[in-house]
Design a protein around this motif. Sequence first.
Motif, PDB file in Angstrom:
ATOM      1  N   UNK A  42      -4.693  10.407   3.277  1.00  0.00           N
ATOM      2  CA  UNK A  42      -3.424  10.747   2.645  1.00  0.00           C
ATOM      3  C   UNK A  42      -3.597  11.449   1.315  1.00  0.00           C
ATOM      4  N   UNK A  43      -2.480  11.633   0.629  1.00  0.00           N
ATOM      5  CA  UNK A  43      -2.507  12.287  -0.669  1.00  0.00           C
ATOM      6  C   UNK A  43      -3.289  11.485  -1.689  1.00  0.00           C
ATOM      7  N   UNK A  44      -4.171  12.145  -2.456  1.00  0.00           N
ATOM      8  CA  UNK A  44      -5.020  11.417  -3.402  1.00  0.00           C
ATOM      9  C   UNK A  44      -4.249  10.824  -4.569  1.00  0.00           C
ATOM     10  N   UNK A  45      -4.898   9.848  -5.184  1.00  0.00           N
ATOM     11  CA  UNK A  45      -4.445   9.237  -6.427  1.00  0.00           C
ATOM     12  C   UNK A  45      -5.579   9.408  -7.443  1.00  0.00           C
ATOM     13  N   UNK A  46      -5.231   9.412  -8.716  1.00  0.00           N
ATOM     14  CA  UNK A  46      -6.219   9.362  -9.807  1.00  0.00           C
ATOM     15  C   UNK A  46      -7.027  10.656  -9.957  1.00  0.00           C
ATOM     16  N   UNK A 102       3.869   7.948  -3.814  1.00  0.00           N
ATOM     17  CA  UNK A 102       5.038   8.468  -4.514  1.00  0.00           C
ATOM     18  C   UNK A 102       5.337   7.706  -5.786  1.00  0.00           C
ATOM     19  N   UNK A 103       4.296   7.311  -6.482  1.00  0.00           N
ATOM     20  CA  UNK A 103       4.445   6.388  -7.598  1.00  0.00           C
ATOM     21  C   UNK A 103       5.045   6.986  -8.852  1.00  0.00           C
ATOM     22  N   UNK A 113      -4.613  -4.119  -8.755  1.00  0.00           N
ATOM     23  CA  UNK A 113      -3.837  -2.947  -8.375  1.00  0.00           C
ATOM     24  C   UNK A 113      -4.628  -2.193  -7.297  1.00  0.00           C
ATOM     25  N   UNK A 114      -4.023  -1.168  -6.766  1.00  0.00           N
ATOM     26  CA  UNK A 114      -4.678  -0.316  -5.776  1.00  0.00           C
ATOM     27  C   UNK A 114      -4.976  -1.067  -4.479  1.00  0.00           C
ATOM     28  N   UNK A 139      -0.397   1.308  -6.042  1.00  0.00           N
ATOM     29  CA  UNK A 139      -1.381   2.093  -6.764  1.00  0.00           C
ATOM     30  C   UNK A 139      -0.713   2.675  -8.000  1.00  0.00           C
ATOM     31  N   UNK A 140      -1.473   2.817  -9.076  1.00  0.00           N
ATOM     32  CA  UNK A 140      -0.889   3.291 -10.319  1.00  0.00           C
ATOM     33  C   UNK A 140       0.198   2.371 -10.823  1.00  0.00           C
TER      34      UNK A 140
END
Length: 751
Positions: free
Chosen positions: A87-91, A202-203, A344-345, A390-391
């Motif tokens: 999926x779409x990355x975070x961080x 979508x955070x 988290x995460x 996440x986040x």
Amino acid sequence: MKSVIQSLLLCGILFAAPSFARNEKLTQYVNTRNGVTGEGHVFLGPSLPFGIVKIGPDCGDKNTNSGYYADQDIHGFSHTHLSGTGGGPKYGNILIMPGTGTVHPDEHSSPRKDEIAKVGYYATTLTNSGIKAELTSTHHCGFHRYTFPKADDAYILVDLGSFLGKTIPYAGENQELVGSEVEILNNQEVRGYSRVRGGWNGGEAYTVYFYAIFDTPANTSGTWKDNVVAENVAAQFDEGLPTGAYMKFQTKKNQTVNVKVGISFISTGKAKANLMKEIPHWDFDRTYAEADAIWENLLSKVKVEGGSDTEKRIFYSSLYRVFQQPIDKTGENPKWASNVPYYDDFFAIWDTFRATHPFISLINENKQIEIVQSLIDIYKNDGYMPDARSGNFNGRTQGGSNCDVIIADAFAKKLKGIDYEAGLASMLKNAEVAPGGNERKEGRGGIADYNTIGYVSTDFERSGSRTVEYAYCDWCIAEVAKGLGKDTLIEKYTKRSENWQNLWRPIEDNGFTGFIMPRNADGTWWDGNAMQWNPVLFKSELKPFTVHSAGSWSDVFYESKSWEYSFYVPHDVNKLIEKCGGKETFIARLDTFFEKGFFQMWNEPGFLAPCLYNYAGAQAKTAKLTRDLLATQYKNTDDGVPGNDDSGSMAAWYCFHALGFFPNAGQDLYLISSPVFKKATISMDNGKTFTISSNSNDKNIYIKSVKLNGKPLNRSWFKHTEIMNGGELVFEMTDKPVHWDTGELPPSESK
């Protein structure tokens, strides 16, 4: 006076292990590259167990959560990543990059050579400049060591406008910069932050603060905003634009410049405090050795003997990945103050509840207790437990409210120190209060139907997978309520746990009758065309809906199809067997499922399926199948993980079955498969030891007999509570199928 070896043993640097030479370390069996390419998305760089800082290279289009591509240029080394997720990355925040020549904020990438990756260490040479980059980490900090060529224009830049997933090719999962700020305090210290929002869940916006210290004073320095360089300007304030800073040096050949970077989600002051606490020195090799020792201590909780060298490497590489996530952000929660651990995460619990969390409970119970405490504290302060987070933001919920299963799993296994009354309240909130608005964020979407007509109708997305998962979550509620003496709740949620049967349609496929299928709110079965996800073309197509129709977010089944989800009744496999037409038909149906390729090794809804033979008294088939899957689906290569590693989910699946059993998550139940190793010694957090012994090899894959704690065991399952105070499981193996499991079948609700 203690010997050097005794001192190191006391410090946790060396460990006496019966399966290896005394001076042989388990970290050498970890291939940190295992799963970094293909669909694995495994994070390559240094990290600690559950560590906040995962420092590593960000490459190419930066559209993977790990940041890594083996064949694309490196843009720099950022400090925050996730591991194994699609999926779409975070961080990908707070990126550091060395170079020579003119500073170009919008282009500072380089090819690489001589890449090295080990536990606690990463190194490569950037071919554009000839600079050798080395990285290691602590829980909150990254440690960089750069070896320069002779240069009058050497530099190290800090890019606060860089992050992962800026140009993700599919809608709604990209990250966006909200703002950034940087300040050069003097010729050796820089601080600032990067604020980003979005990504896969979508955070809301999250902020990563940093404090960096250089061991070498810069000759000159400068900053930039929106790619416009300002030489000798010490600060750029936040205007919602990308900013950064650079430090310039005159370097001799092979001169090293070290940079320590503290990270925080609270403030730059907290980032500095983290840095001064965790790395109060300039000894890079010491920090690397300490990271290696921390991992050695954790890996040593499971010591294996026998098996091939490759099997050991896959096992310890998998064990290493189990402990990458969730991330322990205790003391770094910007949303509320609490004395409870904060994790988290969770990316995502739909992936991890089936194997990752049960494995953590088995060998690192104290950490799983903290994780469960954190989930309940998130409910108390944020309104819902997450299925994903996440986040510091809940979302997305893929299946059921699967955090319910984690609570039930901890309760069944008698994990202590958890407020189970509050845990039950959080489960009830999921079951009774519709999340409203964004039903992908948290809670249970579609419960307006589920709680009234007994299933999620086609008025809601993922109606099929949600119904079967909600049914199991309801059973988990009933079990916790039973244990806490909440008699008024038991009947209600036990009855609701039967709701999966309301979508059992007597249609036929491949000679078998009865499948979970979509149903309209008025009770009629839904027939027609639907947009079906095509994983090859990476888009949805309009096709007639069948038991083989795969799905995604807006479809009937999430990331699977009816053939797979129709086996998902973990609380009442006995009733499922009846629905399928009895044991013989059920076994034949499982055979067809695996032989025709309907089973997807890389997909969590099928994780339990290889062990379902145990419920029909055909454990030898489970033994053969799991050993075949271990041997063919996992490799000690860069692309050696079947699909996304999913926060250690695929890794935990391997570890469990290599030991010879697998959990039915949410229950006090392990289902026996077939052990790979001749001996495995598990050191539990309570100081007790659980040992698994066998005469297993490549031919002896079938079980002839079993003893548990010295007594014959003629059933293909055992309980966590039977081994939680230590014990021994002894297998006698053979090369031919044996019907040894003549005793009681695994427990089911209706039996």
